[in-house]
Design a protein around this motif. Structure first.
Motif, PDB file in Angstrom:
ATOM      1  N   VAL A 142       0.841  -1.206   0.000  1.00 33.20           N
ATOM      2  CA  VAL A 142       0.000   0.000   0.000  1.00 33.20           C
ATOM      3  C   VAL A 142       0.871   1.249   0.000  1.00 33.20           C
ATOM      4  CG1 VAL A 142      -1.717   1.324   1.310  1.00 33.20           C
ATOM      5  CG2 VAL A 142      -1.911  -1.165   1.151  1.00 33.20           C
ATOM      6  N   ALA A 143       1.895   1.258   0.866  1.00 30.13           N
ATOM      7  CA  ALA A 143       2.784   2.420   0.961  1.00 30.13           C
ATOM      8  C   ALA A 143       3.482   2.690  -0.371  1.00 30.13           C
ATOM      9  CB  ALA A 143       3.817   2.192   2.064  1.00 30.13           C
ATOM     10  N   LYS A 144       3.987   1.643  -0.992  1.00 26.37           N
ATOM     11  CA  LYS A 144       4.692   1.796  -2.269  1.00 26.37           C
ATOM     12  C   LYS A 144       3.758   2.308  -3.362  1.00 26.37           C
ATOM     13  CE  LYS A 144       7.198  -0.910  -5.752  1.00 26.37           C
ATOM     14  NZ  LYS A 144       7.670  -2.275  -6.133  1.00 26.37           N
ATOM     15  N   THR A 145       2.564   1.712  -3.449  1.00 28.10           N
ATOM     16  CA  THR A 145       1.616   2.089  -4.498  1.00 28.10           C
ATOM     17  C   THR A 145       1.217   3.553  -4.391  1.00 28.10           C
ATOM     18  OG1 THR A 145       0.730  -0.149  -4.695  1.00 28.10           O
ATOM     19  CG2 THR A 145      -0.678   1.647  -5.456  1.00 28.10           C
ATOM     20  N   TYR A 146       0.867   3.992  -3.197  1.00 26.17           N
ATOM     21  CA  TYR A 146       0.365   5.357  -3.034  1.00 26.17           C
ATOM     22  C   TYR A 146       1.491   6.395  -3.044  1.00 26.17           C
ATOM     23  CZ  TYR A 146      -4.438   3.978  -2.664  1.00 26.17           C
ATOM     24  OH  TYR A 146      -5.692   3.508  -2.977  1.00 26.17           O
ATOM     25  N   SER A 147       2.710   5.988  -2.703  1.00 19.52           N
ATOM     26  CA  SER A 147       3.851   6.898  -2.869  1.00 19.52           C
ATOM     27  C   SER A 147       4.074   7.191  -4.348  1.00 19.52           C
ATOM     28  CB  SER A 147       5.120   6.284  -2.265  1.00 19.52           C
ATOM     29  OG  SER A 147       5.005   6.138  -0.878  1.00 19.52           O
ATOM     30  N   ILE A 148       4.023   6.148  -5.171  1.00 19.38           N
ATOM     31  CA  ILE A 148       4.196   6.317  -6.620  1.00 19.38           C
ATOM     32  C   ILE A 148       3.080   7.190  -7.191  1.00 19.38           C
ATOM     33  CG2 ILE A 148       4.199   5.116  -8.844  1.00 19.38           C
ATOM     34  CD1 ILE A 148       5.513   2.743  -7.405  1.00 19.38           C
ATOM     35  N   LEU A 149       1.842   6.948  -6.730  1.00 21.24           N
ATOM     36  CA  LEU A 149       0.720   7.759  -7.202  1.00 21.24           C
ATOM     37  C   LEU A 149       0.917   9.230  -6.836  1.00 21.24           C
ATOM     38  CD1 LEU A 149      -2.318   5.451  -6.380  1.00 21.24           C
ATOM     39  CD2 LEU A 149      -1.578   6.173  -8.656  1.00 21.24           C
ATOM     40  N   GLY A 150       1.434   9.496  -5.631  1.00 21.60           N
ATOM     41  CA  GLY A 150       1.670  10.875  -5.210  1.00 21.60           C
ATOM     42  C   GLY A 150       2.733  11.566  -6.055  1.00 21.60           C
ATOM     43  N   ILE A 151       3.820  10.850  -6.335  1.00 24.78           N
ATOM     44  CA  ILE A 151       4.887  11.412  -7.177  1.00 24.78           C
ATOM     45  C   ILE A 151       4.354  11.716  -8.569  1.00 24.78           C
ATOM     46  CG2 ILE A 151       7.087  10.902  -8.298  1.00 24.78           C
ATOM     47  CD1 ILE A 151       7.821   9.228  -5.820  1.00 24.78           C
ATOM     48  N   GLU A 152       3.626  10.766  -9.147  1.00 29.73           N
ATOM     49  CA  GLU A 152       3.091  10.968 -10.493  1.00 29.73           C
ATOM     50  C   GLU A 152       2.089  12.108 -10.527  1.00 29.73           C
ATOM     51  OE1 GLU A 152       1.535   7.181 -11.622  1.00 29.73           O
ATOM     52  OE2 GLU A 152       3.486   6.424 -12.296  1.00 29.73           O
ATOM     53  N   HIS A 153       1.296  12.228  -9.446  1.00 32.10           N
ATOM     54  CA  HIS A 153       0.282  13.280  -9.418  1.00 32.10           C
ATOM     55  C   HIS A 153       0.917  14.657  -9.506  1.00 32.10           C
ATOM     56  CE1 HIS A 153      -3.400  15.402  -8.363  1.00 32.10           C
ATOM     57  NE2 HIS A 153      -2.657  16.126  -7.559  1.00 32.10           N
ATOM     58  N   ILE A 154       1.957  14.920  -8.732  1.00 32.56           N
ATOM     59  CA  ILE A 154       2.567  16.248  -8.743  1.00 32.56           C
ATOM     60  C   ILE A 154       3.366  16.484 -10.021  1.00 32.56           C
ATOM     61  CG2 ILE A 154       4.634  15.520  -7.466  1.00 32.56           C
ATOM     62  CD1 ILE A 154       2.833  18.913  -7.134  1.00 32.56           C
ATOM     63  N   LEU A 155       4.059  15.453 -10.518  1.00 29.71           N
ATOM     64  CA  LEU A 155       4.879  15.654 -11.710  1.00 29.71           C
ATOM     65  C   LEU A 155       4.055  15.771 -12.982  1.00 29.71           C
ATOM     66  CD1 LEU A 155       7.965  13.329 -11.019  1.00 29.71           C
ATOM     67  CD2 LEU A 155       7.736  15.798 -10.669  1.00 29.71           C
ATOM     68  N   PHE A 156       2.827  15.239 -12.982  1.00 35.79           N
ATOM     69  CA  PHE A 156       1.939  15.414 -14.125  1.00 35.79           C
ATOM     70  C   PHE A 156       0.874  16.475 -13.863  1.00 35.79           C
ATOM     71  CE2 PHE A 156       3.554  11.155 -15.166  1.00 35.79           C
ATOM     72  CZ  PHE A 156       3.877  11.343 -16.503  1.00 35.79           C
TER      73      PHE A 156
END
Length: 330
Positions: A142-156
């Protein structure tokens, strides 16, 4: 001068070529809930903008049958499907494929809930469009998945990046920059948490419009500063960063609500989504600060040339503001 003209041109190209997905490319969302030994309810949300919908479809193993259970509906950012899934074997260990995913730039978040209480949270990407479904996901997953989603959200999230870039330009000096970025981080973390936990909320479309308007405001403040007219924003950019950061947090929350959260791990998913957002923001600040430092080495830029980035930022943000306000009625 050529360098700044190129920068301005790039800003215009970025704004007008990405206006259809001006906030970010949101992931698709697949929710599977077991209701009996061999039956499941399936919710499938595909990102959309206006009439444009990405062509994606979940494909299960051949011993499972997927049938549409009700009419598809439209949300603000997605086309929503409801299916019934029937199988002659267990879902754990079977294969899930997202058809056409490899042809897109979209991720797919998958949440599965079994009758025995086991939960799955995982993410499929264009370079990994299929997976064998496990029976349970660890907290680390869960931590890994949502960390990646957070990074992608700000960079896109080009509007958030443009706001941060404007803050970088107006915050002269490392100490002032640190205070400004910290204030923005603290503010959007507060409202993101409040919104996701149901403590406070604001409607999405007006929030998105005012976020774009906040960038226009900063662009005007940069122009005043370049002309030698100090303002409250240039003196205390952290104050403006905190104020508008509260609004940006509601924007982040809107995206997260569209993505979905694992109901048994909401605090963990929320915390690591926020951490991912901050990691993405740090990456952008480092890269942008480095580029600005290189440009600052040439000190004899004319006033008109110095103002080009501000006018480019303001023009893009004005376009987004008008587009989002018009979207209230269409």
């Amino acid at each position: 001068m050529k360098r700044y003209l190129v920068i301005g041109l790039l800003f215009f190209i970025l704004g007008f070529s990405t206006n259809s997905w001006a906030h970010e490319i949101r992931p698709a969302y697949l929710q599977i809930k077991q209701i009996s030994e061999n039956s499941y309810q399936v919710l499938w949300k595909v990102p959309r903008k206006g009439d444009m919908v990405i062509s994606l479809q979940p494909i299960f193993s051949e011993n499972f049958t997927l049938t549409e259970a009700s009419e598809r509906t439209m949300s603000a950012d997605a086309l929503v499907f409801h299916f019934n899934l029937e199988g002659s074997s267990r879902l754990p260990g079977s294969q899930l494929t997202i058809n056409n995913l490899e042809k897109t730039m979209v991720d797919v978040l998958v949440n599965i809930e079994y009758l025995n209480g086991e939960k799955i949270t995982l993410m499929l990407k264009p370079d990994q469009p299929q997976i064998l479904l496990p029976g349970k996901t660890s907290k680390w997953g869960v931590a890994k998945t949502y960390s990646i989603l957070g990074i992608e959200h700000i960079l896109f999230g080009f509007d958030h990046l443009l706001f941060v870039l404007a803050l970088l330009i107006i915050s002269v000096g490392f100490k002032k920059l640190l205070k400004t970025v910290t204030a923005f981080t603290l503010a959007h973390s507060i409202t993101l948490s409040f919104s996701v936990l149901g403590i406070a909320n604001l409607p999405g479309p007006p929030v998105e419009a005012v976020i774009a308007l906040s960038i226009v405001f900063l662009a005007m403040e940069i122009i005043k500063l370049e002309k030698g007219t100090p303002t409250l924003t240039s003196k205390k950019p952290w104050l403006v960063a905190f104020s508008f950061g509260l609004l940006h947090g509601f924007g982040f929350a809107g995206a997260l609500s569209e993505i979905g959260l694992p109901q048994t791990e909401i605090p963990l998913a929320l915390a690591f989504f926020n951490i991912g957002v901050e990691l993405g923001q740090i990456i952008f600040v480092i890269v942008a600060s480095g580029a600005m430092s290189l440009l600052a080495m040439k000190k004899d830029w004319s006033l008109h040339v110095k103002q080009i980035p501000a006018y480019a930022i303001g023009s893009i943000a004005t376009f987004w503001t008008i587009e989002r306000i018009v979207g209230f009625w269409f």
